[in-house]
Design an enzyme around this catalytic site. Structure first.
Site, mmCIF file in Angstrom:
data_model
loop_
_atom_site.group_PDB
_atom_site.id
_atom_site.type_symbol
_atom_site.label_atom_id
_atom_site.label_comp_id
_atom_site.label_asym_id
_atom_site.label_seq_id
_atom_site.Cartn_x
_atom_site.Cartn_y
_atom_site.Cartn_z
ATOM 1 N NE ARG A 1 -6.438 -5.033 -21.733
ATOM 2 C CZ ARG A 1 -6.755 -4.148 -22.668
ATOM 3 N NH1 ARG A 1 -6.121 -3.021 -22.741
ATOM 4 N NH2 ARG A 1 -7.730 -4.384 -23.506
ATOM 5 C CD GLU B 1 -0.300 -5.406 10.348
ATOM 6 O OE1 GLU B 1 -0.097 -4.188 10.197
ATOM 7 O OE2 GLU B 1 -1.441 -5.911 10.312
ATOM 8 N N PRO C 1 0.799 -1.220 0.000
ATOM 9 C CG PRO C 1 -0.379 -1.273 2.018
ATOM 10 C CD PRO C 1 0.541 -2.059 1.157
ATOM 11 C CG ASP D 1 -7.194 -0.362 -24.031
ATOM 12 O OD1 ASP D 1 -8.184 -0.694 -24.689
ATOM 13 O OD2 ASP D 1 -6.326 -1.159 -23.644
#
Length: 192
Positions: A149, A112, A85, A164
């Site tokens: 992709r 963690e 994160p 895209d």
């Protein structure tokens, strides 16, 4: 390379759609590595309590270092990325960066996080958003999908990825297909 304590999570993901076809056509090669294979002891433990207290567990350095070294030996020149994160945000532009790399080793963290001493093995740290997942596996799948992709030959039409959403920093327009009328709502005349 995918370093994880749950390699089975990738079985279905790698067996369908564009990812399956890219693997079959040797556009990508995926090497799952079970971090537990580098853990010691009867229970092959990959986590332990953090020094200094606190809730949760931390991934141990020995099994992670062993798995990373194995991945680097099998994928020389690959960039090692920790999915976490606190990493830099994954965007379409970052996906393009990764599509240009020789290879990628995804470290799927758990608990963690990882022992701080592992960071010397890491080239980049990526977050797929401001929320917490139970592990890095879903983030690795997101990145593999987005990057694959962009590789030549992965999509049916060569310019599909260039058109895209987010390729030019904009979202795409509304799309319609047959039938021309669905639940009393028609396709805009300009498209017919």
């Amino acid at each position: 390379g995918i370093l994880t304590i749950f390699p089975g999570m990738f079985d279905s993901f790698l067996s369908h759609g564009i990812i399956r076809r890219a693997r079959e056509e040797a556009i990508i090669r995926v090497v799952p590595i079970d971090i537990r294979d580098f853990a010691k002891g009867k229970h092959r433990t990959t986590d332990d309590k953090p020094y200094g207290g606190g809730s949760g567990m931390v991934m141990k350095p020995e099994p992670l270092a062993g798995a990373i070294q194995e991945a680097k030996a099998r994928l020389p020149g690959a960039t090692t990325v920790l999915l976490s994160p606190q990493g830099r945000r994954f965007t379409q532009m970052v996906a393009k960066e990764y599509a240009a790399l020789k290879g990628v080793i995804f470290i799927c963290g758990r608990y963690e996080g990882v022992d701080e001493r592992i960071y010397k093995y890491i080239d980049d740290e990526i977050s797929i958003g401001d929320y917490v997942l139970t592990g890095g596996e879903p983030a690795a799948m997101v990145m593999i999908d987005a990057v694959t992709r962009l590789l030549p030959g992965a999509l049916g039409a060569e310019d599909s990825a260039d058109k895209d959403s987010f390729s030019d920093h904009l979202l795409e327009h509304a799309h319609y297909t047959r039938p021309p009328v669905f639940e009393d709502e028609g396709v805009p005349e300009v498209l017919l």
